[in-house]
Write an enzyme that holds these catalytic residues in place. Structure first.
Site, PDB file in Angstrom:
ATOM      1  N   HIS A 168       3.843   7.152   3.687  1.00  0.00           N
ATOM      2  CA  HIS A 168       4.790   6.032   3.598  1.00  0.00           C
ATOM      3  C   HIS A 168       4.383   5.080   2.478  1.00  0.00           C
ATOM      4  O   HIS A 168       3.276   5.140   1.973  1.00  0.00           O
ATOM      5  CB  HIS A 168       4.916   5.266   4.927  1.00  0.00           C
ATOM      6  CG  HIS A 168       3.681   4.596   5.423  1.00  0.00           C
ATOM      7  ND1 HIS A 168       2.766   5.213   6.257  1.00  0.00           N
ATOM      8  CD2 HIS A 168       3.203   3.347   5.198  1.00  0.00           C
ATOM      9  CE1 HIS A 168       1.795   4.365   6.530  1.00  0.00           C
ATOM     10  NE2 HIS A 168       2.031   3.228   5.897  1.00  0.00           N
ATOM     11  N   GLU A 218       7.578   1.074   5.140  1.00  0.00           N
ATOM     12  CA  GLU A 218       6.961   0.050   5.998  1.00  0.00           C
ATOM     13  C   GLU A 218       7.151  -1.299   5.329  1.00  0.00           C
ATOM     14  O   GLU A 218       7.040  -1.412   4.092  1.00  0.00           O
ATOM     15  CB  GLU A 218       5.469   0.342   6.180  1.00  0.00           C
ATOM     16  CG  GLU A 218       4.732  -0.681   7.031  1.00  0.00           C
ATOM     17  CD  GLU A 218       3.244  -0.400   7.160  1.00  0.00           C
ATOM     18  OE1 GLU A 218       2.729   0.511   6.479  1.00  0.00           O
ATOM     19  OE2 GLU A 218       2.576  -1.084   7.943  1.00  0.00           O
ATOM     20  N   HIS A 273       0.834  -1.217   0.000  1.00  0.00           N
ATOM     21  CA  HIS A 273       0.000   0.000   0.000  1.00  0.00           C
ATOM     22  C   HIS A 273       0.864   1.260   0.000  1.00  0.00           C
ATOM     23  O   HIS A 273       2.042   1.234   0.316  1.00  0.00           O
ATOM     24  CB  HIS A 273      -0.961   0.029   1.192  1.00  0.00           C
ATOM     25  CG  HIS A 273      -0.339   0.056   2.544  1.00  0.00           C
ATOM     26  ND1 HIS A 273      -0.046  -1.102   3.263  1.00  0.00           N
ATOM     27  CD2 HIS A 273       0.052   1.087   3.337  1.00  0.00           C
ATOM     28  CE1 HIS A 273       0.476  -0.754   4.426  1.00  0.00           C
ATOM     29  NE2 HIS A 273       0.557   0.550   4.497  1.00  0.00           N
TER      30      HIS A 273
HETATM   31  C1  LIG Z   1      -2.642   1.084  10.944  1.00  0.00           C
HETATM   32  C2  LIG Z   1      -1.284   0.634  10.724  1.00  0.00           C
HETATM   33  C3  LIG Z   1      -0.882   1.055   9.352  1.00  0.00           C
HETATM   34  C4  LIG Z   1      -0.490  -0.180   8.553  1.00  0.00           C
HETATM   35  O1  LIG Z   1      -0.107  -0.016   7.385  1.00  0.00           O
HETATM   36  O2  LIG Z   1      -0.669  -1.297   9.078  1.00  0.00           O
HETATM   37  C5  LIG Z   1       0.222   2.066   9.354  1.00  0.00           C
HETATM   38  O3  LIG Z   1       0.888   2.271   8.378  1.00  0.00           O
HETATM   39  S1  LIG Z   1       0.464   2.963  10.804  1.00  0.00           S
HETATM   40  C6  LIG Z   1       1.381   4.415  10.221  1.00  0.00           C
HETATM   41  C7  LIG Z   1       1.751   5.286  11.382  1.00  0.00           C
HETATM   42  N1  LIG Z   1       2.934   4.770  12.055  1.00  0.00           N
HETATM   43  C8  LIG Z   1       4.160   5.210  11.741  1.00  0.00           C
HETATM   44  O4  LIG Z   1       4.337   6.052  10.887  1.00  0.00           O
HETATM   45  C9  LIG Z   1       5.309   4.598  12.523  1.00  0.00           C
HETATM   46  C10 LIG Z   1       6.651   5.001  11.946  1.00  0.00           C
HETATM   47  N2  LIG Z   1       6.830   6.441  11.999  1.00  0.00           N
HETATM   48  C11 LIG Z   1       7.630   7.023  12.950  1.00  0.00           C
HETATM   49  O5  LIG Z   1       8.231   6.386  13.796  1.00  0.00           O
HETATM   50  C12 LIG Z   1       7.727   8.540  12.890  1.00  0.00           C
HETATM   51  O6  LIG Z   1       6.659   9.063  12.124  1.00  0.00           O
HETATM   52  C13 LIG Z   1       9.064   9.048  12.256  1.00  0.00           C
HETATM   53  C14 LIG Z   1      10.242   8.591  13.126  1.00  0.00           C
HETATM   54  C15 LIG Z   1       9.221   8.545  10.843  1.00  0.00           C
HETATM   55  C16 LIG Z   1       9.021  10.554  12.229  1.00  0.00           C
HETATM   56  O7  LIG Z   1       8.677  10.970  13.506  1.00  0.00           O
HETATM   57  P1  LIG Z   1       8.587  12.536  13.798  1.00  0.00           P
HETATM   58  O8  LIG Z   1       7.785  13.202  12.716  1.00  0.00           O
HETATM   59  O9  LIG Z   1       8.116  12.739  15.192  1.00  0.00           O
HETATM   60  O10 LIG Z   1      10.116  12.909  13.767  1.00  0.00           O
HETATM   61  P2  LIG Z   1      10.791  14.119  13.099  1.00  0.00           P
HETATM   62  O11 LIG Z   1       9.841  15.234  12.875  1.00  0.00           O
HETATM   63  O12 LIG Z   1      11.989  14.391  13.938  1.00  0.00           O
HETATM   64  O13 LIG Z   1      11.246  13.533  11.682  1.00  0.00           O
HETATM   65  C17 LIG Z   1      12.583  13.113  11.517  1.00  0.00           C
HETATM   66  C18 LIG Z   1      12.904  13.412  10.062  1.00  0.00           C
HETATM   67  O14 LIG Z   1      12.114  12.521   9.257  1.00  0.00           O
HETATM   68  C19 LIG Z   1      11.273  13.291   8.405  1.00  0.00           C
HETATM   69  N3  LIG Z   1      10.017  12.595   8.315  1.00  0.00           N
HETATM   70  C20 LIG Z   1       9.091  12.433   9.282  1.00  0.00           C
HETATM   71  N4  LIG Z   1       8.038  11.711   8.816  1.00  0.00           N
HETATM   72  C21 LIG Z   1       8.325  11.457   7.515  1.00  0.00           C
HETATM   73  C22 LIG Z   1       7.637  10.771   6.467  1.00  0.00           C
HETATM   74  N5  LIG Z   1       6.424  10.213   6.688  1.00  0.00           N
HETATM   75  N6  LIG Z   1       8.206  10.670   5.248  1.00  0.00           N
HETATM   76  C23 LIG Z   1       9.427  11.245   5.027  1.00  0.00           C
HETATM   77  N7  LIG Z   1      10.143  11.923   5.964  1.00  0.00           N
HETATM   78  C24 LIG Z   1       9.577  12.016   7.182  1.00  0.00           C
HETATM   79  C25 LIG Z   1      11.131  14.652   9.049  1.00  0.00           C
HETATM   80  O15 LIG Z   1      10.840  15.623   8.060  1.00  0.00           O
HETATM   81  C26 LIG Z   1      12.504  14.826   9.650  1.00  0.00           C
HETATM   82  O16 LIG Z   1      13.390  15.205   8.625  1.00  0.00           O
HETATM   83  P3  LIG Z   1      14.288  16.538   8.826  1.00  0.00           P
HETATM   84  O17 LIG Z   1      15.007  16.701   7.528  1.00  0.00           O
HETATM   85  O18 LIG Z   1      15.161  16.229  10.012  1.00  0.00           O
HETATM   86  O19 LIG Z   1      13.272  17.636   9.122  1.00  0.00           O
HETATM   87 CO   LIG Z   2       0.913   1.474   6.425  1.00  0.00          CO
END
Ligand SMILES: CC[C@H](C(=O)O)C(=O)SCCNC(=O)CCNC(=O)[C@H](O)C(C)(C)COP(=O)(O)OP(=O)(O)OC[C@H]1O[C@@H](n2cnc3c(N)ncnc32)[C@H](O)[C@@H]1OP(=O)(O)O
Ligand SMILES: [Co+2]
Length: 134
Positions: A79, A130, A7
């Site tokens: 993602h 993911e 997905h």
């Molecule tokens: C129902 C379940 C479903 C499934 O398919 O089964 C799901 O998919 S659940 C989806 C929700 N769960 C998650 O997303 C878990 C994994 N994600 C994480 O752990 C965080 O979102 C993380 C670590 C990717 C980012 O966390 P956070 O936004 O709090 O951290 P930062 O702001 O410090 O980000 C660090 C750095 O990463 C960039 N970033 C954040 N999110 C994304 C993204 N989605 N895609 C690309 N880049 C991302 C952010 O811009 C920061 O970059 P920087 O250059 O340092 O600004």
């Molecule tokens: Co997902």
């Protein structure tokens, strides 16, 4: 190692409006909202012929996608999910290559009932990856 595209997830500020767009404007088959408390999201599935779209909205005060929506108030692609046959073997191979596995590194059960893991976007060309065992 990675197989099918399971997905593509889009974080949205308004799940009902996004569902209507996919159903009424794009003519897609859209599910009812499903709360996935363990992942901190409410999800709607858009079923396509060859993959799925996940429309995601934050659920609860500690949603991992809240930061993304704060930075992208109109929403955006959050993602991509690839299928792997063995998520533990995939995890070990990725860790050995230096990739960062997010969270505690242990797979959780995702919205499709399968184990999932997430990989840091900085290690994959700015895309949050993911993996789902399927
Ligand atoms: C129902 C379940 C479903 C499934 O398919 O089964 C799901 O998919 S659940 C989806 C929700 N769960 C998650 O997303 C878990 C994994 N994600 C994480 O752990 C965080 O979102 C993380 C670590 C990717 C980012 O966390 P956070 O936004 O709090 O951290 P930062 O702001 O410090 O980000 C660090 C750095 O990463 C960039 N970033 C954040 N999110 C994304 C993204 N989605 N895609 C690309 N880049 C991302 C952010 O811009 C920061 O970059 P920087 O250059 O340092 O600004
Ligand atoms: Co997902």
């Amino acid at each position: 190692m990675i197989g099918k595209l399971n997905h593509v997830a889009i974080a949205v500020p308004d799940l009902e409006a996004a569902s209507r767009t996919y159903r009424d404007v794009l003519g897609a088959q859209v599910s009812a909202p499903q709360s996935v408390v363990e992942h901190g999201v409410t999800v709607v599935f858009v079923q396509l012929d060859n993959t799925k779209i996940e429309l995601l909205h934050p659920l609860g005060g500690k949603s991992p996608i809240q930061g993304f929506l704060d930075k992208n108030p109109s929403g955006g692609i959050h993602h991509i999910c690839y299928e792997v046959p063995d998520i533990i073997a995939a995890r070990e191979r990725l860790k050995a290559s230096g990739a960062r596995v997010l969270g505690d590194g242990e797979p959780k059960i995702g919205a499709h009932g399968n184990p999932v893991l997430f990989l840091h976007p900085k290690d994959f060309n700015g895309a949050l990856v993911e993996l789902e065992q399927a």
